[in-house]
Design a protein around this motif. Structure first.
Motif, PDB file in Angstrom:
ATOM      1  N   ASN A 399      -4.821   2.518   5.509  1.00 38.34           N
ATOM      2  CA  ASN A 399      -5.344   3.759   6.092  1.00 38.34           C
ATOM      3  C   ASN A 399      -4.609   4.980   5.548  1.00 38.34           C
ATOM      4  N   GLN A 400      -3.280   4.878   5.425  1.00 34.15           N
ATOM      5  CA  GLN A 400      -2.526   6.011   4.889  1.00 34.15           C
ATOM      6  C   GLN A 400      -2.924   6.270   3.431  1.00 34.15           C
ATOM      7  N   LEU A 401      -3.165   5.171   2.692  1.00 34.08           N
ATOM      8  CA  LEU A 401      -3.590   5.302   1.290  1.00 34.08           C
ATOM      9  C   LEU A 401      -4.939   6.015   1.217  1.00 34.08           C
ATOM     10  N   THR A 402      -5.868   5.577   2.065  1.00 34.87           N
ATOM     11  CA  THR A 402      -7.210   6.174   2.074  1.00 34.87           C
ATOM     12  C   THR A 402      -7.164   7.647   2.456  1.00 34.87           C
ATOM     13  N   GLU A 403      -6.339   7.990   3.435  1.00 30.76           N
ATOM     14  CA  GLU A 403      -6.231   9.398   3.864  1.00 30.76           C
ATOM     15  C   GLU A 403      -5.588  10.245   2.759  1.00 30.76           C
ATOM     16  N   MET A 404      -4.590   9.672   2.068  1.00 33.93           N
ATOM     17  CA  MET A 404      -3.936  10.409   0.978  1.00 33.93           C
ATOM     18  C   MET A 404      -4.956  10.729  -0.117  1.00 33.93           C
ATOM     19  N   ILE A 405      -5.698   9.684  -0.556  1.00 34.35           N
ATOM     20  CA  ILE A 405      -6.656   9.875  -1.650  1.00 34.35           C
ATOM     21  C   ILE A 405      -7.802  10.776  -1.191  1.00 34.35           C
ATOM     22  N   ALA A 413      -4.091  17.912 -10.689  1.00 35.58           N
ATOM     23  CA  ALA A 413      -2.650  17.752 -10.967  1.00 35.58           C
ATOM     24  C   ALA A 413      -2.156  16.352 -10.612  1.00 35.58           C
ATOM     25  N   ILE A 414      -2.775  15.737  -9.609  1.00 37.79           N
ATOM     26  CA  ILE A 414      -2.338  14.384  -9.222  1.00 37.79           C
ATOM     27  C   ILE A 414      -2.935  13.402 -10.229  1.00 37.79           C
ATOM     28  N   VAL A 415      -2.040  12.700 -10.940  1.00 37.59           N
ATOM     29  CA  VAL A 415      -2.514  11.725 -11.932  1.00 37.59           C
ATOM     30  C   VAL A 415      -2.063  10.306 -11.591  1.00 37.59           C
ATOM     31  N   LEU A 416      -1.089  10.206 -10.662  1.00 39.57           N
ATOM     32  CA  LEU A 416      -0.538   8.890 -10.309  1.00 39.57           C
ATOM     33  C   LEU A 416      -0.569   8.682  -8.800  1.00 39.57           C
ATOM     34  N   TRP A 417      -1.217   7.585  -8.376  1.00 40.78           N
ATOM     35  CA  TRP A 417      -1.122   7.170  -6.976  1.00 40.78           C
ATOM     36  C   TRP A 417      -0.072   6.061  -6.923  1.00 40.78           C
ATOM     37  N   SER A 418       0.990   6.259  -6.153  1.00 39.65           N
ATOM     38  CA  SER A 418       2.027   5.236  -6.054  1.00 39.65           C
ATOM     39  C   SER A 418       1.852   4.446  -4.767  1.00 39.65           C
ATOM     40  N   MET A 419       1.849   3.137  -4.938  1.00 39.32           N
ATOM     41  CA  MET A 419       1.588   2.224  -3.818  1.00 39.32           C
ATOM     42  C   MET A 419       2.827   1.862  -3.015  1.00 39.32           C
ATOM     43  N   ALA A 428       3.928 -12.578  -0.443  1.00 41.56           N
ATOM     44  CA  ALA A 428       3.278 -11.698   0.551  1.00 41.56           C
ATOM     45  C   ALA A 428       3.286 -10.250   0.068  1.00 41.56           C
ATOM     46  N   ARG A 429       4.398  -9.838  -0.501  1.00 48.24           N
ATOM     47  CA  ARG A 429       4.525  -8.453  -0.996  1.00 48.24           C
ATOM     48  C   ARG A 429       3.555  -8.216  -2.128  1.00 48.24           C
ATOM     49  N   LEU A 430       3.468  -9.231  -3.024  1.00 48.20           N
ATOM     50  CA  LEU A 430       2.599  -9.072  -4.197  1.00 48.20           C
ATOM     51  C   LEU A 430       1.143  -8.916  -3.748  1.00 48.20           C
ATOM     52  N   SER A 431       0.679  -9.803  -2.860  1.00 42.42           N
ATOM     53  CA  SER A 431      -0.744  -9.690  -2.490  1.00 42.42           C
ATOM     54  C   SER A 431      -0.978  -8.433  -1.645  1.00 42.42           C
ATOM     55  N   PHE A 432      -0.012  -8.069  -0.809  1.00 41.77           N
ATOM     56  CA  PHE A 432      -0.136  -6.841  -0.004  1.00 41.77           C
ATOM     57  C   PHE A 432      -0.400  -5.652  -0.928  1.00 41.77           C
ATOM     58  N   ILE A 433       0.442  -5.522  -1.952  1.00 38.76           N
ATOM     59  CA  ILE A 433       0.346  -4.337  -2.816  1.00 38.76           C
ATOM     60  C   ILE A 433      -0.827  -4.457  -3.792  1.00 38.76           C
ATOM     61  N   VAL A 437      -3.709  -1.738  -4.384  1.00 40.18           N
ATOM     62  CA  VAL A 437      -4.128  -1.264  -5.710  1.00 40.18           C
ATOM     63  C   VAL A 437      -5.651  -1.339  -5.821  1.00 40.18           C
ATOM     64  N   GLU A 438      -6.199  -2.447  -5.349  1.00 36.97           N
ATOM     65  CA  GLU A 438      -7.660  -2.631  -5.414  1.00 36.97           C
ATOM     66  C   GLU A 438      -8.361  -1.537  -4.600  1.00 36.97           C
ATOM     67  N   GLN A 439      -7.835  -1.277  -3.398  1.00 38.96           N
ATOM     68  CA  GLN A 439      -8.418  -0.239  -2.541  1.00 38.96           C
ATOM     69  C   GLN A 439      -8.363   1.113  -3.243  1.00 38.96           C
ATOM     70  N   ALA A 440      -7.225   1.392  -3.872  1.00 39.06           N
ATOM     71  CA  ALA A 440      -7.066   2.685  -4.554  1.00 39.06           C
ATOM     72  C   ALA A 440      -8.067   2.804  -5.702  1.00 39.06           C
TER      73      ALA A 440
END
Ligand code: GCU
Length: 601
Positions: A399-405, A413-419, A428-433, A437-440
């Motif tokens: 949700n925070q990612l979606t609101e940011m984008i 000016a924004i060229v990089l979205w950092s996850m 767990a960390r790998l699939s979480f992120i 990435v897929e959502q972004a």
């Protein structure tokens, strides 16, 4: 032949199939509120500090239906009401409570905010309560009625309140709670102060019934001759017209609403946005009932091997990391002036790039940085060891990612979205992120995806970047503190780097601490000389990394952190700034500046 024909037919259908609001992936967060009519709700708000959440729960910990949100007043002398906003303290909004009141300096818990405002009902308009950011968890009430809640301290949210408003006086109450919890994003430990409160502006935004809710206007990936996008129209009807014009380019197209969305595409040759020429164009969106204007820049961004290409040309990102800590007064940045001070310092440093860490900064900061020609790295606070197995934690991060984008998708000016930042390796960390990435990519396939890693370890002559997360991102951020957290300063210039990936690397953090004005030998910790030496030897190290596409040393200005208690040196500040919180430049500032101005101009 038949197969090709049917594939072609399917393709044509997809191209012409109208997008629906849901399919944009965005939640119709009003885009660009600066250009909308609104009542400002900033200023002094009445507050009640409520560590036991007595205004919300009864002594059986059941949620009260007559809590402080009712803003009750004594009506007869015998009435028992044990709170009164009108006689209580006040806090400035926007602002954190920790730096406004000494007794709230360390406070983490609930504070109730109340604000009265006048409203004149107009049956031709809708009204939205819009919060630019509230840290961390907020429950919002209007005239004593609960209208919604939000989790996450750094992104905007809104509630449509048209039918809840009264003619004349209205009051909004917000229960703000910045208690840290393991399942939160960020989690319980973070190296920045957990500033609580309504930290960014609050508005009552007015729109026509049928209004332009959201839009995306950009160059498609790798194409500088077409401007395309969509406009989401709320309460419109199929067939309604949307006019998109860019007067300076003499461009003017009409698009048609279908399922709430009007898509358009126009051939155009805009002057492309870039640091030396941060060109933006006035873009005007009009429907029969609404009009929005925005300043939008157009540029393409991609990677080629280990290079980052802006508008097709290789660019080296000369950057600095920035926390949203206000210069001089400290606490959360609340004004355009404070944003400009930080950005002017980055300009003086010779930067063309800023990493806004570790959470989305204000829209004002992003827009000012765009005007000044800074390329931006924007990040969500998936920081250190959050609960990667926890589904709610993932939903929160998503949700925070979606609101940011959603808020910043039209910012060239924004060229990089950092996850994420410095997350420990695990499945767990790998699939979480990877899911983030897929959502972004679904929300925005025009920008680059990155994350800051610190899994390369220390103490070896050569650092090999082989974190599996490197596979999922376009650009690999590396946080490395040679000469500070590990290794002698001398060892850094000899340190070699290799990567398992043919991808650009950004040294997203590098540096060391110093107390401004403390001087001594270059091997004496906390002296400016020591910090300067860390920069000297790490710059030497970075000269030898052939897949280095940029850097954003840690950090522009000293910032408050409750992990930094060392008396007379840190005093609750992380001292890795190149500038003290009082604006004093340390020696290392000039080392980095010379590297940027002399070597990479
Ligand atoms: C980490 C982290 C920062 C922190 C910095 C430090 O790399 O990402 O948030 O402030 O190190 O230790 O100073």
């Amino acid at each position: 032949m038949k197969l090709i024909k049917s594939i072609l037919i399917v393709f044509v259908i997809i191209l012409n199939t109208p997008l629906t609001a849901q399919e944009t992936g965005f939640s119709d967060l009003l885009q660009n509120i600066d250009s909308r009519e609104k009542i400002e709700l900033n200023g002094m708000w009445d507050i009640i500090v409520d560590p036991l959440e007595n205004g919300y729960y009864n002594h059986r910990l059941q949620v009260k239906d007559d809590g402080y949100f009712k803003n009750k007043k004594m009506e007869s002398p015998s009435d028992l009401i044990e709170y009164n906003f009108d006689t209580s303290s006040q806090l400035m909004v926007p602002g954190d409570w920790n730096t406004q009141m000494d007794k709230l300096y360390y406070y983490e818990g609930t504070v109730w905010y109340k604000k009265d405002f006048n409203y004149t009902i107009d049956s031709n308009e809708l009204a939205f309560l819009y919060f630019e950011a509230v840290n961390y968890e907020s429950i919002v009430y209007l005239n004593g009625e609960r209208i919604g809640s939000h989790v996450g301290g750094y992104t905007p949210f809104q509630f449509e309140v048209t039918d809840k408003l009264k003619e004349g006086n209205n009051f909004v109450v917000v229960k703000v709670d910045n208690k840290r919890k393991k399942e939160n994003v960020p989690t319980v430990n973070q190296d920045w102060w957990n500033y609580g409160g309504i930290t960014r502006s609050v508005h009552l935004v007015k729109t026509p019934i049928s209004h332009i809710a959201d839009y995306s206007i950009q160059l498609p990936k790798g194409n500088t001759k077409t401007i395309e996008g969509w406009v989401s129209v709320k309460n419109g009807k199929d067939g309604d017209a949307v006019n998109v014009s860019i007067p300076e380019l003499k461009k003017n197209v009409n698009a048609v609403v279908q399922n709430g969305i009007a898509k358009f595409s126009m051939k155009a040759k805009p002057v492309l946005w870039e640091p030396k020429k941060p060109k933006t164009y006035e873009v005007i969106l009009k429907t029969a009932t609404d009009k929005i204007t925005d300043q939008i820049g157009f540029r393409t961004i991609e990677t080629k091997g280990t290079k980052i290409l802006l508008n097709g040309k290789d660019i080296f990102l000369k950057g600095i990391s920035i926390h949203e800590e206000a210069p001089f007064k400290t606490g959360r940045v609340v004004s355009k002036e404070e944003c400009k001070i930080l950005l002017e310092w980055a300009k003086e440093l010779g930067c063309n790039f800023i990493r806004l860490a570790h959470y989305p900064h204000s829209e004002t900061m992003v827009r000012e940085a765009e005007k000044m020609g800074f390329i931006i790295w924007s990040e969500i606070p998936v920081y250190w060891t959050i609960q990667f197995e926890n589904k709610d934690t993932y939903a929160n991060a998503k949700n925070q990612l979606t609101e940011m984008i959603s808020r910043d998708k039209n910012r060239a000016a924004i060229v990089l979205w950092s996850m994420a930042n410095e997350t420990p390796e695990s499945e767990a960390r790998l699939s979480f992120i990877e899911n983030l990435v897929e959502q972004a990519r679904e929300l925005d396939n025009t920008r680059l995806i990155t994350a800051a890693l610190d899994t390369q370890g220390y103490g070896k002559d050569e650092n090999l970047i082989e974190d599996p997360l490197g596979k999922a991102v376009d650009v690999i951020g590396i946080n490395n503190y040679c000469g500070w957290y590990a290794g002698s300063t001398e060892s850094c210039s000899k340190l070699k780097w290799a990567s398992a990936y043919n991808k650009p690397m950004i040294m997203s953090e590098v540096g060391g601490g110093a107390l401004y004005g403390l001087h001594g030998e270059k091997n004496e910790r906390w002296t400016e000389e020591y910090q300067a030496e860390v920069y000297r030897t790490n710059i030497e190290m970075m000269r030898n990394i052939d897949f280095l596409a940029g850097l954003s040393p840690w950090i522009l200005m000293d910032f408050r952190s409750s992990r930094r208690p060392l008396k007379r040196i840190q005093d609750d500040f992380n001292r890795k700034g190149l500038i003290s919180e009082k604006g004093m430049k340390k020696q290392a500032f000039f080392i980095l500046r010379d590297y940027y101005l002399k070597e990479n101009n």
